[in-house]
Design a protein around this motif. Structure first.
Motif, PDB file in Angstrom:
ATOM      1  N   ALA A   1       0.843  -1.299   0.085  1.00 15.90           N
ATOM      2  CA  ALA A   1      -0.017  -0.012   0.006  1.00 15.90           C
ATOM      3  C   ALA A   1       0.825   1.341  -0.022  1.00 15.90           C
ATOM      4  O   ALA A   1       0.555   2.259  -0.843  1.00 15.90           O
ATOM      5  CB  ALA A   1      -0.979   0.104   1.396  1.00 15.90           C
ATOM      6  N   LEU A   2       1.827   1.269   1.048  1.00 14.92           N
ATOM      7  CA  LEU A   2       2.741   2.477   0.943  1.00 14.92           C
ATOM      8  C   LEU A   2       3.465   2.814  -0.254  1.00 14.92           C
ATOM      9  O   LEU A   2       3.587   3.877  -0.821  1.00 14.92           O
ATOM     10  CB  LEU A   2       3.722   2.317   2.198  1.00 14.92           C
ATOM     11  CG  LEU A   2       4.492   3.667   2.549  1.00 14.92           C
ATOM     12  CD1 LEU A   2       3.434   4.799   2.601  1.00 14.92           C
ATOM     13  CD2 LEU A   2       5.256   3.342   3.902  1.00 14.92           C
ATOM     14  N   SER A   3       4.193   1.873  -0.814  1.00 19.02           N
ATOM     15  CA  SER A   3       4.935   1.852  -2.104  1.00 19.02           C
ATOM     16  C   SER A   3       3.887   2.361  -3.258  1.00 19.02           C
ATOM     17  O   SER A   3       4.446   2.999  -4.144  1.00 19.02           O
ATOM     18  CB  SER A   3       5.708   0.582  -2.524  1.00 19.02           C
ATOM     19  OG  SER A   3       4.743  -0.330  -2.679  1.00 19.02           O
TER      20      SER A   3
ATOM     21  N   SER B   1      -1.637  17.807  -3.738  1.00 17.28           N
ATOM     22  CA  SER B   1      -2.255  18.020  -2.540  1.00 17.28           C
ATOM     23  C   SER B   1      -3.005  16.868  -2.350  1.00 17.28           C
ATOM     24  O   SER B   1      -3.650  16.088  -2.956  1.00 17.28           O
ATOM     25  CB  SER B   1      -3.053  19.227  -2.514  1.00 17.28           C
ATOM     26  OG  SER B   1      -3.757  19.572  -1.592  1.00 17.28           O
ATOM     27  N   PRO B   2      -2.858  16.521  -0.796  1.00 18.36           N
ATOM     28  CA  PRO B   2      -2.408  17.260   0.193  1.00 18.36           C
ATOM     29  C   PRO B   2      -1.040  16.545   0.544  1.00 18.36           C
ATOM     30  O   PRO B   2      -0.673  16.855   1.705  1.00 18.36           O
ATOM     31  CB  PRO B   2      -3.393  17.026   1.332  1.00 18.36           C
ATOM     32  CG  PRO B   2      -3.844  15.373   0.952  1.00 18.36           C
ATOM     33  CD  PRO B   2      -4.015  15.419  -0.463  1.00 18.36           C
ATOM     34  N   TRP B   3      -0.427  15.680  -0.100  1.00 21.05           N
ATOM     35  CA  TRP B   3       0.954  15.267   0.339  1.00 21.05           C
ATOM     36  C   TRP B   3       2.200  16.005  -0.303  1.00 21.05           C
ATOM     37  O   TRP B   3       2.021  17.135  -0.985  1.00 21.05           O
ATOM     38  CB  TRP B   3       0.942  14.035  -0.654  1.00 21.05           C
ATOM     39  CG  TRP B   3      -0.124  13.051  -0.701  1.00 21.05           C
ATOM     40  CD1 TRP B   3      -1.168  12.925  -1.403  1.00 21.05           C
ATOM     41  CD2 TRP B   3      -0.332  12.128   0.489  1.00 21.05           C
ATOM     42  NE1 TRP B   3      -2.099  11.842  -0.911  1.00 21.05           N
ATOM     43  CE2 TRP B   3      -1.622  11.514   0.268  1.00 21.05           C
ATOM     44  CE3 TRP B   3       0.373  11.838   1.754  1.00 21.05           C
ATOM     45  CZ2 TRP B   3      -2.352  10.475   1.118  1.00 21.05           C
ATOM     46  CZ3 TRP B   3      -0.017  10.943   2.729  1.00 21.05           C
ATOM     47  CH2 TRP B   3      -1.340  10.289   2.265  1.00 21.05           C
TER      48      TRP B   3
ATOM     49  N   ASN C   1      -3.732  17.185   6.430  1.00 17.29           N
ATOM     50  CA  ASN C   1      -3.727  16.183   5.568  1.00 17.29           C
ATOM     51  C   ASN C   1      -4.909  15.117   6.265  1.00 17.29           C
ATOM     52  O   ASN C   1      -4.344  14.442   7.539  1.00 17.29           O
ATOM     53  CB  ASN C   1      -2.544  15.127   5.425  1.00 17.29           C
ATOM     54  CG  ASN C   1      -2.564  14.041   4.340  1.00 17.29           C
ATOM     55  OD1 ASN C   1      -3.787  13.447   4.295  1.00 17.29           O
ATOM     56  ND2 ASN C   1      -1.580  14.055   3.473  1.00 17.29           N
ATOM     57  N   SER C   2      -6.099  15.009   5.661  1.00 19.66           N
ATOM     58  CA  SER C   2      -7.152  14.308   6.350  1.00 19.66           C
ATOM     59  C   SER C   2      -6.785  12.758   6.491  1.00 19.66           C
ATOM     60  O   SER C   2      -7.481  11.943   7.409  1.00 19.66           O
ATOM     61  CB  SER C   2      -8.362  14.300   5.573  1.00 19.66           C
ATOM     62  OG  SER C   2      -8.482  14.004   4.309  1.00 19.66           O
TER      63      SER C   2
ATOM     64  N   TRP D   1      -8.157   4.143   0.717  1.00 22.27           N
ATOM     65  CA  TRP D   1      -9.252   5.217   0.732  1.00 22.27           C
ATOM     66  C   TRP D   1      -8.845   6.444  -0.387  1.00 22.27           C
ATOM     67  O   TRP D   1      -9.522   6.926  -1.413  1.00 22.27           O
ATOM     68  CB  TRP D   1      -9.529   5.930   1.926  1.00 22.27           C
ATOM     69  CG  TRP D   1     -10.645   6.993   2.034  1.00 22.27           C
ATOM     70  CD1 TRP D   1     -11.506   7.370   1.230  1.00 22.27           C
ATOM     71  CD2 TRP D   1     -10.638   8.099   3.143  1.00 22.27           C
ATOM     72  NE1 TRP D   1     -12.143   8.415   1.563  1.00 22.27           N
ATOM     73  CE2 TRP D   1     -11.911   8.895   2.695  1.00 22.27           C
ATOM     74  CE3 TRP D   1      -9.866   8.367   4.021  1.00 22.27           C
ATOM     75  CZ2 TRP D   1     -11.998   9.970   3.229  1.00 22.27           C
ATOM     76  CZ3 TRP D   1     -10.214   9.445   4.975  1.00 22.27           C
ATOM     77  CH2 TRP D   1     -11.354  10.322   4.518  1.00 22.27           C
ATOM     78  N   TYR D   2      -7.611   6.956  -0.042  1.00 16.95           N
ATOM     79  CA  TYR D   2      -6.984   8.040  -1.135  1.00 16.95           C
ATOM     80  C   TYR D   2      -7.189   7.549  -2.452  1.00 16.95           C
ATOM     81  O   TYR D   2      -7.571   8.252  -3.486  1.00 16.95           O
ATOM     82  CB  TYR D   2      -5.671   8.412  -0.747  1.00 16.95           C
ATOM     83  CG  TYR D   2      -5.078   9.405  -1.485  1.00 16.95           C
ATOM     84  CD1 TYR D   2      -5.375  10.605  -1.596  1.00 16.95           C
ATOM     85  CD2 TYR D   2      -4.124   9.029  -2.446  1.00 16.95           C
ATOM     86  CE1 TYR D   2      -4.841  11.592  -2.643  1.00 16.95           C
ATOM     87  CE2 TYR D   2      -3.371   9.873  -3.256  1.00 16.95           C
ATOM     88  CZ  TYR D   2      -3.811  11.064  -3.493  1.00 16.95           C
ATOM     89  OH  TYR D   2      -3.065  11.839  -4.378  1.00 16.95           O
ATOM     90  N   LEU D   3      -6.562   6.217  -2.778  1.00 17.38           N
ATOM     91  CA  LEU D   3      -6.388   5.703  -4.077  1.00 17.38           C
ATOM     92  C   LEU D   3      -7.492   5.389  -4.783  1.00 17.38           C
ATOM     93  O   LEU D   3      -7.782   5.617  -5.980  1.00 17.38           O
ATOM     94  CB  LEU D   3      -5.515   4.597  -4.062  1.00 17.38           C
ATOM     95  CG  LEU D   3      -3.870   4.961  -3.830  1.00 17.38           C
ATOM     96  CD1 LEU D   3      -3.235   3.639  -3.769  1.00 17.38           C
ATOM     97  CD2 LEU D   3      -3.026   5.831  -4.814  1.00 17.38           C
ATOM     98  N   SER D   4      -8.433   5.166  -3.992  1.00 18.15           N
ATOM     99  CA  SER D   4      -9.960   4.756  -4.589  1.00 18.15           C
ATOM    100  C   SER D   4     -10.558   6.044  -4.944  1.00 18.15           C
ATOM    101  O   SER D   4     -11.329   5.722  -6.056  1.00 18.15           O
ATOM    102  CB  SER D   4     -10.724   3.945  -3.453  1.00 18.15           C
ATOM    103  OG  SER D   4     -10.899   4.531  -2.442  1.00 18.15           O
ATOM    104  N   LYS D   5     -10.443   7.033  -4.230  1.00 19.83           N
ATOM    105  CA  LYS D   5     -11.084   8.312  -4.585  1.00 19.83           C
ATOM    106  C   LYS D   5     -10.506   8.933  -5.875  1.00 19.83           C
ATOM    107  O   LYS D   5     -11.306   9.439  -6.670  1.00 19.83           O
ATOM    108  CB  LYS D   5     -10.754   9.311  -3.328  1.00 19.83           C
ATOM    109  CG  LYS D   5     -11.902   8.971  -2.137  1.00 19.83           C
ATOM    110  CD  LYS D   5     -11.556  10.092  -1.239  1.00 19.83           C
ATOM    111  CE  LYS D   5     -12.194  11.571  -1.572  1.00 19.83           C
ATOM    112  NZ  LYS D   5     -12.108  12.403  -0.564  1.00 19.83           N
ATOM    113  N   LYS D   6      -9.249   8.589  -6.183  1.00 17.27           N
ATOM    114  CA  LYS D   6      -8.712   9.169  -7.119  1.00 17.27           C
ATOM    115  C   LYS D   6      -8.978   8.467  -8.458  1.00 17.27           C
ATOM    116  O   LYS D   6      -9.027   8.883  -9.477  1.00 17.27           O
ATOM    117  CB  LYS D   6      -7.217   9.058  -7.074  1.00 17.27           C
ATOM    118  CG  LYS D   6      -6.477   9.911  -6.253  1.00 17.27           C
ATOM    119  CD  LYS D   6      -7.015  11.563  -6.391  1.00 17.27           C
ATOM    120  CE  LYS D   6      -6.382  12.623  -5.753  1.00 17.27           C
ATOM    121  NZ  LYS D   6      -6.557  13.874  -5.996  1.00 17.27           N
TER     122      LYS D   6
END
Length: 313
Positions: A26-28, A201-203, A267-268, A306-311
């Motif tokens: 997930a992190l990579s 954003s927001p990274w 960053n939520s 959650w972030y990647l699915s939104k994108k």
């Protein structure tokens, strides 16, 4: 003495390394996505990080279980248990081959970065005898005129085991899985010319490194909370053992997560991850099932998904 069973071996040698490595997946994936110029996933750093994680964790677990296996003569009479070690070595060999194949299509800087972070993890429980290094130095050319008795090793030479240094487990886990993953992704993307100049954003770079390093370090300490009583009896100098209190350890972990959350409050995803990790700190304890602590290893993963699915929605 721990009693080995097929279920325990399959869990320690296969399930746990794979499940824990999913955080590196997930992190990579997140870093590859936000750091690439076209917001695309590069498969190379993802496979490198996952296979490296499996190799380091799997080798550590394999060594521990082999020591338990050899300490009980009754185990040798059970061929089913011995087979699990053969399966584990085959699994780790295949994992290492896959890692080598992927590194062969990466820049040399990626190979060096991977080696720099993986080798310390593989040497985690290796005893280092500094007296032997001293003997080697004394026998170098130009020093042969010294007395022969000086070449004899001392009766009780000091031995260093990285795992036995207080706090090193947490530090190593944080640096390897935080800074290490970022460095691998950076070298791969920069080598292919697809590294972005500005993160979306927001990274930010600081967020990715600090959040990942602190989160992984805190998770390593949580596993020490789980093994508090065993480590106390064995004299393993983990942070909870050095503090002599699980509650004090949890207060420190809470403070770490809260500081990261406040530093990156805009960053939520980091905020949610820190709150979730803090909740797990107080929900999990020395009497919690070991499998429950796997949630702690994925306090980042859920919010990355959650972030990647939104994108990609």
């Amino acid at each position: 003495m721990s009693i080995l069973t097929s279920t325990k071996l399959s869990d320690e040698l296969f399930l746990r390394p794979i499940v824990i490595s999913m955080n590196s997946l997930a992190l990579s994936s997140l870093m590859s996505y936000v750091m690439s110029a076209g917001a695309k996933l590069d498969w190379r750093p993802i496979i490198i990080c996952v296979t490296s994680d499996i190799l380091a964790i799997g080798a550590d677990h394999l060594k521990d279980k082999e020591e338990v296996f050899s300490s009980n003569h009754n185990n040798a009479r059970d061929p089913r248990l011995a087979c699990w070690f053969v399966y584990a070595r085959t699994f780790l060999t295949a994992d290492a081959v896959l890692l080598a194949l992927v590194l062969s299509v990466c820049p040399i800087s990626t190979v060096l970065a991977t080696a720099a972070f993986v080798l310390p993890a593989l040497l985690w429980t290796t005893p280092f005898n500094f007296a032997k290094f001293g003997l080697i130095l004394k026998r170098l050319p130009g020093r042969s005129g010294e007395d022969e008795h000086e070449h004899q090793p001392p009766a009780s030479a000091p031995i260093l085991i990285i795992k036995r240094i207080p706090g090193m487990k947490a530090i190593f886990n944080g640096i390897i899985r935080g800074c290490g993953i970022y460095t691998v992704v950076l070298t791969v993307l920069s080598g292919s010319g697809s590294l972005t100049d500005t993160l979306p954003s927001p990274w930010s770079t600081v967020q990715l490194i600090v959040w990942s390093t602190v989160n992984r370090s805190c998770h390593a300490i949580m596993t020490d909370v789980r093994d508090f009583e065993d480590d106390m009896k064995a004299g393993v100098p983990t942070i909870p053992v050095c503090l002599g209190s699980i509650r004090k350890t949890k207060v420190i972990l809470t403070a770490c997560h809260m500081l990261v959350m406040l530093a990156f409050i805009e960053n939520s995803y980091i905020t949610g991850s820190c709150l979730f990790a803090t909740a797990l700190v107080w929900m999990l304890g020395k009497y919690s099932p070991k499998k429950a602590f796997l949630l702690s290893s994925h306090s980042q993963s859920l919010f990355i998904i959650w972030y990647l699915s939104k994108k990609h929605a």
